[in-house]
Design a protein around this motif. Structure first.
Motif, PDB file in Angstrom:
ATOM      1  N   GLU A  37       4.335   5.284  -5.647  1.00  0.00           N
ATOM      2  CA  GLU A  37       4.659   4.824  -7.006  1.00  0.00           C
ATOM      3  C   GLU A  37       6.025   4.137  -7.072  1.00  0.00           C
ATOM      4  N   THR A  74       0.833  -1.205   0.000  1.00  0.00           N
ATOM      5  CA  THR A  74       0.000   0.000   0.000  1.00  0.00           C
ATOM      6  C   THR A  74       0.866   1.254   0.000  1.00  0.00           C
ATOM      7  N   CYS A 130       3.977   1.531  -1.040  1.00  0.00           N
ATOM      8  CA  CYS A 130       4.684   1.627  -2.322  1.00  0.00           C
ATOM      9  C   CYS A 130       3.753   2.089  -3.441  1.00  0.00           C
ATOM     10  N   LYS A 131       2.511   1.658  -3.408  1.00  0.00           N
ATOM     11  CA  LYS A 131       1.555   2.107  -4.423  1.00  0.00           C
ATOM     12  C   LYS A 131       1.343   3.613  -4.317  1.00  0.00           C
ATOM     13  N   LYS A 132       1.190   4.106  -3.080  1.00  0.00           N
ATOM     14  CA  LYS A 132       0.986   5.546  -2.857  1.00  0.00           C
ATOM     15  C   LYS A 132       2.175   6.352  -3.368  1.00  0.00           C
ATOM     16  N   GLU A 175       7.910   0.586  -7.481  1.00  0.00           N
ATOM     17  CA  GLU A 175       7.645  -0.733  -8.042  1.00  0.00           C
ATOM     18  C   GLU A 175       8.230  -1.869  -7.215  1.00  0.00           C
TER      19      GLU A 175
END
Length: 87
Positions: free
Chosen positions: A16, A10, A12-14, A18
């Motif tokens: 960006e 979560t 890392c998604k926020k 990979e």
């Protein structure tokens, strides 16, 4: 997927990012969340990605201590790149 892995994904998604595994291996998530902005700008994300991997390559010790030290170094480099010294 363990809860901590989900939390890292979560984060890392926020931001960006990979390579979730790299972040999980090198850094303490709670410290990253405490010292980085809740709502990162594109500039914040780019700065963090540019210093990702920061840490001490030739350090030997307990994994929690190493993660803490790496996290501190990453946050300091991010602050230097963004000029955001106070949060």
């Amino acid at each position: 997927m363990k809860t901590s892995e989900n939390a890292y994904a979560t984060f890392c998604k926020k931001w960006e990012i990979e390579n979730v595994e790299k972040v999980e291996k090198l850094y303490d998530l709670e410290s990253l969340k405490a010292f980085l902005p809740d709502h990162p700008t594109e500039e914040d994300k780019a700065a963090l990605q540019s210093v990702l991997g920061a840490g001490f390559d030739h350090f030997y010790g307990y994994i929690d201590y190493q993660k803490s030290t790496n996290t501190f170094e990453l946050i300091m480099q991010w602050r230097e790149k963004t000029g955001k010294f106070e949060m």
